[in-house]
Motif scaffolding. Structure first.
Motif, mmCIF file in Angstrom:
data_model
loop_
_atom_site.group_PDB
_atom_site.id
_atom_site.type_symbol
_atom_site.label_atom_id
_atom_site.label_comp_id
_atom_site.label_asym_id
_atom_site.label_seq_id
_atom_site.Cartn_x
_atom_site.Cartn_y
_atom_site.Cartn_z
ATOM 1 N N ARG A 38 -30.221 -86.498 25.111
ATOM 2 C CA ARG A 38 -29.351 -86.051 26.209
ATOM 3 C C ARG A 38 -27.883 -86.200 25.833
ATOM 4 O O ARG A 38 -27.070 -85.316 26.101
ATOM 5 C CB ARG A 38 -29.651 -86.845 27.480
ATOM 6 C CG ARG A 38 -30.910 -86.392 28.196
ATOM 7 C CD ARG A 38 -31.003 -86.981 29.593
ATOM 8 N NE ARG A 38 -30.940 -88.429 29.605
ATOM 9 C CZ ARG A 38 -31.985 -89.245 29.608
ATOM 10 N NH1 ARG A 38 -33.207 -88.748 29.597
ATOM 11 N NH2 ARG A 38 -31.826 -90.554 29.624
ATOM 12 N N LEU A 39 -27.542 -87.319 25.193
ATOM 13 C CA LEU A 39 -26.165 -87.547 24.760
ATOM 14 C C LEU A 39 -25.747 -86.487 23.740
ATOM 15 O O LEU A 39 -24.657 -85.918 23.827
ATOM 16 C CB LEU A 39 -26.015 -88.944 24.163
ATOM 17 C CG LEU A 39 -24.655 -89.284 23.556
ATOM 18 C CD1 LEU A 39 -23.565 -89.212 24.626
ATOM 19 C CD2 LEU A 39 -24.693 -90.658 22.921
ATOM 20 N N ARG A 40 -26.620 -86.187 22.796
ATOM 21 C CA ARG A 40 -26.316 -85.167 21.780
ATOM 22 C C ARG A 40 -26.065 -83.820 22.437
ATOM 23 O O ARG A 40 -25.112 -83.111 22.092
ATOM 24 C CB ARG A 40 -27.470 -85.060 20.783
ATOM 25 C CG ARG A 40 -27.192 -84.113 19.624
ATOM 26 C CD ARG A 40 -28.411 -83.929 18.733
ATOM 27 N NE ARG A 40 -29.430 -83.141 19.376
ATOM 28 C CZ ARG A 40 -29.419 -81.808 19.463
ATOM 29 N NH1 ARG A 40 -28.433 -81.126 18.946
ATOM 30 N NH2 ARG A 40 -30.382 -81.165 20.061
ATOM 31 N N ARG A 41 -26.890 -83.465 23.413
ATOM 32 C CA ARG A 41 -26.710 -82.183 24.109
ATOM 33 C C ARG A 41 -25.390 -82.136 24.866
ATOM 34 O O ARG A 41 -24.712 -81.106 24.879
ATOM 35 C CB ARG A 41 -27.867 -81.937 25.061
ATOM 36 C CG ARG A 41 -29.143 -81.575 24.355
ATOM 37 C CD ARG A 41 -30.249 -81.300 25.340
ATOM 38 N NE ARG A 41 -31.517 -81.137 24.641
ATOM 39 C CZ ARG A 41 -32.683 -81.395 25.166
ATOM 40 N NH1 ARG A 41 -32.777 -81.820 26.401
ATOM 41 N NH2 ARG A 41 -33.775 -81.228 24.464
ATOM 42 N N ARG A 42 -25.009 -83.249 25.515
ATOM 43 C CA ARG A 42 -23.730 -83.277 26.245
ATOM 44 C C ARG A 42 -22.557 -83.116 25.292
ATOM 45 O O ARG A 42 -21.610 -82.390 25.572
ATOM 46 C CB ARG A 42 -23.585 -84.589 27.027
ATOM 47 C CG ARG A 42 -24.368 -84.595 28.310
ATOM 48 C CD ARG A 42 -23.903 -85.688 29.258
ATOM 49 N NE ARG A 42 -23.687 -86.967 28.637
ATOM 50 C CZ ARG A 42 -24.478 -88.025 28.739
ATOM 51 N NH1 ARG A 42 -25.582 -87.951 29.448
ATOM 52 N NH2 ARG A 42 -24.183 -89.160 28.147
ATOM 53 N N LEU A 85 -22.571 -81.637 22.333
ATOM 54 C CA LEU A 85 -22.566 -80.259 21.840
ATOM 55 C C LEU A 85 -22.070 -79.299 22.905
ATOM 56 O O LEU A 85 -21.359 -78.342 22.595
ATOM 57 C CB LEU A 85 -23.955 -79.856 21.353
ATOM 58 C CG LEU A 85 -24.439 -80.541 20.082
ATOM 59 C CD1 LEU A 85 -25.875 -80.143 19.774
ATOM 60 C CD2 LEU A 85 -23.525 -80.215 18.919
ATOM 61 N N ALA A 86 -22.414 -79.538 24.155
ATOM 62 C CA ALA A 86 -21.966 -78.668 25.245
ATOM 63 C C ALA A 86 -20.445 -78.730 25.414
ATOM 64 O O ALA A 86 -19.798 -77.736 25.720
ATOM 65 C CB ALA A 86 -22.649 -79.062 26.549
ATOM 66 N N ARG A 87 -19.837 -79.889 25.192
ATOM 67 C CA ARG A 87 -18.381 -80.033 25.300
ATOM 68 C C ARG A 87 -17.655 -79.279 24.205
ATOM 69 O O ARG A 87 -16.524 -78.870 24.377
ATOM 70 C CB ARG A 87 -17.989 -81.516 25.228
ATOM 71 C CG ARG A 87 -18.388 -82.294 26.431
ATOM 72 C CD ARG A 87 -17.966 -83.730 26.287
ATOM 73 N NE ARG A 87 -18.592 -84.545 27.297
ATOM 74 C CZ ARG A 87 -18.719 -85.839 27.227
ATOM 75 N NH1 ARG A 87 -18.264 -86.495 26.173
ATOM 76 N NH2 ARG A 87 -19.297 -86.508 28.185
ATOM 77 N N ARG A 88 -18.296 -79.116 23.059
ATOM 78 C CA ARG A 88 -17.656 -78.447 21.925
ATOM 79 C C ARG A 88 -17.616 -76.937 22.110
ATOM 80 O O ARG A 88 -16.911 -76.254 21.402
ATOM 81 C CB ARG A 88 -18.391 -78.786 20.634
ATOM 82 C CG ARG A 88 -18.232 -80.228 20.239
ATOM 83 C CD ARG A 88 -18.943 -80.511 18.952
ATOM 84 N NE ARG A 88 -18.801 -81.904 18.599
ATOM 85 C CZ ARG A 88 -19.397 -82.473 17.576
ATOM 86 N NH1 ARG A 88 -20.182 -81.738 16.794
ATOM 87 N NH2 ARG A 88 -19.230 -83.741 17.314
ATOM 88 N N ARG A 89 -18.386 -76.408 23.014
ATOM 89 C CA ARG A 89 -18.458 -74.955 23.203
ATOM 90 C C ARG A 89 -17.324 -74.433 24.016
ATOM 91 O O ARG A 89 -16.597 -74.944 24.680
ATOM 92 C CB ARG A 89 -19.776 -74.560 23.860
ATOM 93 C CG ARG A 89 -20.938 -74.829 22.934
ATOM 94 C CD ARG A 89 -22.226 -74.437 23.585
ATOM 95 N NE ARG A 89 -23.299 -74.922 22.725
ATOM 96 C CZ ARG A 89 -24.510 -75.102 23.124
ATOM 97 N NH1 ARG A 89 -24.866 -74.863 24.357
ATOM 98 N NH2 ARG A 89 -25.440 -75.533 22.301
#
Length: 97
Positions: free
Chosen positions: A87-91, A93-97
């Protein structure tokens, strides 16, 4: 238990049993092979003063000073990420978009 056989409990990928121990066998004087539920899991090759770890697809994981550290690295590499870490990894990665 001999120095050529040991086991470590780990959470394995879905293709293997998550509760099955990682079993080690000495294949040669400088090669140690790991299996999980009878399936090839990886190996450690001794090169000069280093223990080089490879996964089940023979991809190099890293180089370690002791056999114990090398074995643990394979256990860690085959462990799926925890749900919290995923979940942390997904968050992130989502911020980098």
């Amino acid at each position: 238990m001999s120095s050529t056989e040991t086991s470590a409990r780990f959470d394995a990928p879905p293709t293997t049993s998550p509760t099955a121990p990682l079993a080690w066998r000495q294949a040669d004087a400088d090669v140690f092979v790991a299996t999980n539920d009878g399936e090839f899991a990886g190996f450690v090759a001794v090169e000069q003063n280093a223990h080089v770890v490879h996964d089940s697809l023979s991809r190099r994981i890293g180089s370690y000073s002791t056999l114990a550290a090398a074995r643990q690295a394979l256990v860690d590499a085959t462990r799926p990420p925890s749900q919290r870490r995923e979940r942390l990894r997904r968050r992130i990665l989502a911020r980098r978009r």
